[in-house]
Write a protein that holds these residues in place. Structure first.
Motif, PDB file in Angstrom:
ATOM      1  N   LEU A  31       0.829  -1.196   0.000  1.00 55.96           N
ATOM      2  CA  LEU A  31       0.000   0.000   0.000  1.00 55.96           C
ATOM      3  C   LEU A  31       0.872   1.259   0.000  1.00 55.96           C
ATOM      4  CD1 LEU A  31      -2.785   1.273   0.133  1.00 55.96           C
ATOM      5  CD2 LEU A  31      -2.726   1.029   2.627  1.00 55.96           C
ATOM      6  N   LYS A  32       1.916   1.259   0.813  1.00 56.76           N
ATOM      7  CA  LYS A  32       2.806   2.419   0.866  1.00 56.76           C
ATOM      8  C   LYS A  32       3.528   2.617  -0.457  1.00 56.76           C
ATOM      9  CE  LYS A  32       3.544   2.470   5.868  1.00 56.76           C
ATOM     10  NZ  LYS A  32       4.525   2.362   6.963  1.00 56.76           N
ATOM     11  N   GLN A  33       3.854   1.511  -1.138  1.00 61.42           N
ATOM     12  CA  GLN A  33       4.506   1.599  -2.438  1.00 61.42           C
ATOM     13  C   GLN A  33       3.562   2.248  -3.458  1.00 61.42           C
ATOM     14  OE1 GLN A  33       7.563   1.084  -3.463  1.00 61.42           O
ATOM     15  NE2 GLN A  33       7.076   1.511  -5.611  1.00 61.42           N
ATOM     16  N   GLN A  34       2.284   1.840  -3.415  1.00 58.54           N
ATOM     17  CA  GLN A  34       1.297   2.426  -4.320  1.00 58.54           C
ATOM     18  C   GLN A  34       1.143   3.925  -4.063  1.00 58.54           C
ATOM     19  OE1 GLN A  34      -0.387   0.748  -6.834  1.00 58.54           O
ATOM     20  NE2 GLN A  34       1.003  -0.924  -6.314  1.00 58.54           N
ATOM     21  N   LEU A  35       1.166   4.305  -2.790  1.00 58.30           N
ATOM     22  CA  LEU A  35       1.044   5.721  -2.452  1.00 58.30           C
ATOM     23  C   LEU A  35       2.295   6.484  -2.873  1.00 58.30           C
ATOM     24  CD1 LEU A  35      -0.544   5.485   1.120  1.00 58.30           C
ATOM     25  CD2 LEU A  35      -1.703   5.939  -1.043  1.00 58.30           C
ATOM     26  N   SER A  36       3.448   5.850  -2.708  1.00 54.87           N
ATOM     27  CA  SER A  36       4.704   6.496  -3.083  1.00 54.87           C
ATOM     28  C   SER A  36       4.746   6.803  -4.569  1.00 54.87           C
ATOM     29  CB  SER A  36       5.880   5.598  -2.693  1.00 54.87           C
ATOM     30  OG  SER A  36       7.099   6.181  -3.077  1.00 54.87           O
ATOM     31  N   GLU A  37       4.169   5.895  -5.387  1.00 53.53           N
ATOM     32  CA  GLU A  37       4.125   6.117  -6.832  1.00 53.53           C
ATOM     33  C   GLU A  37       3.245   7.311  -7.182  1.00 53.53           C
ATOM     34  OE1 GLU A  37       2.874   2.505  -8.624  1.00 53.53           O
ATOM     35  OE2 GLU A  37       4.669   1.383  -8.029  1.00 53.53           O
ATOM     36  N   ARG A  38       2.404   7.724  -6.245  1.00 50.82           N
ATOM     37  CA  ARG A  38       1.546   8.890  -6.441  1.00 50.82           C
ATOM     38  C   ARG A  38       2.066  10.099  -5.667  1.00 50.82           C
ATOM     39  NH1 ARG A  38      -0.948   4.253  -6.636  1.00 50.82           N
ATOM     40  NH2 ARG A  38      -2.740   3.899  -8.014  1.00 50.82           N
ATOM     41  N   SER A  39       3.351  10.005  -5.275  1.00 47.93           N
ATOM     42  CA  SER A  39       4.047  11.082  -4.552  1.00 47.93           C
ATOM     43  C   SER A  39       3.405  11.371  -3.201  1.00 47.93           C
ATOM     44  CB  SER A  39       4.065  12.365  -5.408  1.00 47.93           C
ATOM     45  OG  SER A  39       4.733  12.136  -6.625  1.00 47.93           O
ATOM     46  N   ILE A  40       2.861  10.332  -2.567  1.00 47.64           N
ATOM     47  CA  ILE A  40       2.302  10.453  -1.220  1.00 47.64           C
ATOM     48  C   ILE A  40       3.183   9.615  -0.303  1.00 47.64           C
ATOM     49  CG2 ILE A  40       0.300  10.049   0.260  1.00 47.64           C
ATOM     50  CD1 ILE A  40      -1.441  10.274  -2.233  1.00 47.64           C
ATOM     51  N   HIS A  41       3.820  10.254   0.656  1.00 49.35           N
ATOM     52  CA  HIS A  41       4.787   9.561   1.504  1.00 49.35           C
ATOM     53  C   HIS A  41       4.338   9.455   2.957  1.00 49.35           C
ATOM     54  CE1 HIS A  41       7.511   9.709  -1.909  1.00 49.35           C
ATOM     55  NE2 HIS A  41       7.271  11.021  -2.006  1.00 49.35           N
ATOM     56  N   ASP A  42       3.168   9.967   3.254  1.00 51.81           N
ATOM     57  CA  ASP A  42       2.650   9.909   4.622  1.00 51.81           C
ATOM     58  C   ASP A  42       1.189   9.500   4.578  1.00 51.81           C
ATOM     59  OD1 ASP A  42       1.861  10.254   7.222  1.00 51.81           O
ATOM     60  OD2 ASP A  42       2.946  12.138   7.515  1.00 51.81           O
ATOM     61  N   ILE A  43       0.844   8.441   5.309  1.00 52.64           N
ATOM     62  CA  ILE A  43      -0.542   7.940   5.328  1.00 52.64           C
ATOM     63  C   ILE A  43      -1.521   9.027   5.757  1.00 52.64           C
ATOM     64  CG2 ILE A  43      -2.114   6.253   6.373  1.00 52.64           C
ATOM     65  CD1 ILE A  43      -0.176   4.988   4.481  1.00 52.64           C
ATOM     66  N   SER A  44      -1.063   9.908   6.649  1.00 51.87           N
ATOM     67  CA  SER A  44      -1.958  10.953   7.159  1.00 51.87           C
ATOM     68  C   SER A  44      -2.388  11.931   6.074  1.00 51.87           C
ATOM     69  CB  SER A  44      -1.278  11.715   8.306  1.00 51.87           C
ATOM     70  OG  SER A  44      -0.111  12.381   7.853  1.00 51.87           O
ATOM     71  N   GLU A  45      -1.693  11.912   4.924  1.00 50.68           N
ATOM     72  CA  GLU A  45      -2.051  12.800   3.814  1.00 50.68           C
ATOM     73  C   GLU A  45      -3.262  12.271   3.041  1.00 50.68           C
ATOM     74  OE1 GLU A  45       1.266  13.400   1.288  1.00 50.68           O
ATOM     75  OE2 GLU A  45       2.653  13.889   2.918  1.00 50.68           O
ATOM     76  N   VAL A  46      -3.672  11.028   3.314  1.00 56.93           N
ATOM     77  CA  VAL A  46      -4.734  10.373   2.536  1.00 56.93           C
ATOM     78  C   VAL A  46      -6.072  10.469   3.266  1.00 56.93           C
ATOM     79  CG1 VAL A  46      -5.499   8.226   1.468  1.00 56.93           C
ATOM     80  CG2 VAL A  46      -3.053   8.794   1.555  1.00 56.93           C
ATOM     81  N   THR A  47      -7.052  11.030   2.604  1.00 58.83           N
ATOM     82  CA  THR A  47      -8.407  11.068   3.156  1.00 58.83           C
ATOM     83  C   THR A  47      -9.099   9.724   2.967  1.00 58.83           C
ATOM     84  OG1 THR A  47      -8.594  13.414   2.628  1.00 58.83           O
ATOM     85  CG2 THR A  47     -10.646  12.222   3.062  1.00 58.83           C
ATOM     86  N   TYR A  48      -8.949   9.166   1.772  1.00 56.95           N
ATOM     87  CA  TYR A  48      -9.588   7.882   1.462  1.00 56.95           C
ATOM     88  C   TYR A  48      -8.775   7.149   0.416  1.00 56.95           C
ATOM     89  CZ  TYR A  48     -12.824   4.462  -0.468  1.00 56.95           C
ATOM     90  OH  TYR A  48     -13.386   3.291  -0.920  1.00 56.95           O
ATOM     91  N   ALA A  49      -8.646   5.841   0.600  1.00 54.16           N
ATOM     92  CA  ALA A  49      -8.050   4.972  -0.415  1.00 54.16           C
ATOM     93  C   ALA A  49      -8.757   3.629  -0.338  1.00 54.16           C
ATOM     94  CB  ALA A  49      -6.551   4.803  -0.196  1.00 54.16           C
ATOM     95  N   GLY A  50      -9.027   3.050  -1.498  1.00 55.38           N
ATOM     96  CA  GLY A  50      -9.707   1.765  -1.498  1.00 55.38           C
ATOM     97  C   GLY A  50      -9.699   1.126  -2.866  1.00 55.38           C
ATOM     98  N   ILE A  51     -10.094  -0.141  -2.885  1.00 55.24           N
ATOM     99  CA  ILE A  51     -10.256  -0.876  -4.144  1.00 55.24           C
ATOM    100  C   ILE A  51     -11.662  -0.610  -4.654  1.00 55.24           C
ATOM    101  CG2 ILE A  51     -10.146  -3.117  -5.281  1.00 55.24           C
ATOM    102  CD1 ILE A  51      -7.494  -2.204  -4.075  1.00 55.24           C
ATOM    103  N   ASP A  52     -11.781  -0.041  -5.858  1.00 57.98           N
ATOM    104  CA  ASP A  52     -13.103   0.318  -6.362  1.00 57.98           C
ATOM    105  C   ASP A  52     -13.790  -0.878  -7.011  1.00 57.98           C
ATOM    106  OD1 ASP A  52     -11.983  -0.036  -8.872  1.00 57.98           O
ATOM    107  OD2 ASP A  52     -11.973   2.074  -9.408  1.00 57.98           O
ATOM    108  N   SER A  53     -14.964  -0.639  -7.585  1.00 58.54           N
ATOM    109  CA  SER A  53     -15.777  -1.723  -8.144  1.00 58.54           C
ATOM    110  C   SER A  53     -15.151  -2.361  -9.379  1.00 58.54           C
ATOM    111  CB  SER A  53     -17.175  -1.200  -8.497  1.00 58.54           C
ATOM    112  OG  SER A  53     -17.095  -0.160  -9.462  1.00 58.54           O
TER     113      SER A  53
END
Length: 239
Positions: free
Chosen positions: A196-218
């Protein structure tokens, strides 16, 4: 307001608030979700009894509270019995009634329901129908909602009509809510926190607290919404 009166109002209102939180959980979602005539009246009565507790004199609070508990207990008992007894359920809630069949309005059925043409046309328009002739069946449900089944010629064309078959959607799964990882859902997807952290890193997000919502969509893809922007992955979640 005197201190004694202030304290009395505070605990009476708190008692009502906490009681309703518990009692509505006991009654379940059908009390709000279906809204048959019986459930509508029942809900109003519960609200009225709760208001009586908040406004009652100190010596009458527990009497009104008993009334509330008794009414909720009777409502719950009726719900349990009707769940097991279809005749009683039909007696209390009634049965769905066909009001339009093959484009023809069934006036006798409408008269028995005291349901007029203005209501019928209004609810048909809500379903995107301007002409009753387009309708194969229109059924007035026990909740008062009109269910409409159009004639085949007026139904929208679907992908299956062209023999196009797409994968069935999957139920969305939350992985991060308000900056907190939902580890149970992550494990159910057979994913690790490192993934999950790797996926966020690819989107230039390095801190979980920066994410409001993340999930697997339909569609099985990872959707990420950060506090400053939203990024939609074009990658499949299996990657």
């Amino acid at each position: 307001m005197e201190l004694q009166e202030f304290l009395r109002d505070t605990w009476q209102t708190s008692l009502v608030f906490i009681s309703l939180l518990i009692l509505t959980r006991i009654l379940g979602k059908t009390q709000v979700g279906q809204l048959t005539f019986y459930e509508y009246i029942s809900g109003i009565t519960i609200g009225s009894l709760a208001a009586n507790i908040a406004a009652a004199d100190a010596d009458k609070v527990w009497s009104h509270f008993y009334d509330l508990i008794l009414f909720v207990a009777l409502t719950y008992a009726v719900a349990v019995v009707t769940l097991k007894s279809r005749p009683l359920r039909k007696l209390l809630d009634g049965s769905p009634t066909i009001v339009v069949e093959n484009g023809s309005i069934l006036e006798e059925n409408m008269h028995n329901l005291r349901y007029d043409l203005d209501e019928l046309h209004g609810q048909l328009r809500e379903q995107g129908v301007l002409d009753p002739a387009e309708v194969q069946y229109a059924i007035l449900e026990t909740t008062g909602k009109l269910s409409v089944i159009k004639k085949t010629d007026y139904q929208p064309v679907t992908k299956s009509d062209f023999n196009i078959h797409l994968p069935d959607p999957v139920f969305p799964v939350e992985l991060i809510m308000d900056g907190v990882i939902i580890e149970r859902n992550l494990h159910r997807q057979n994913r690790s926190e490192a993934w999950l952290k790797q996926q966020l890193s690819e989107r230039s997000i390095h801190d979980i607290s920066e994410v409001t919502y993340a999930g697997i969509d339909s569609k099985g893809q990872l959707f990420v919404n950060s506090k400053t922007s939203s990024n939609y992955s074009s990658k499949n979640s299996d990657e």
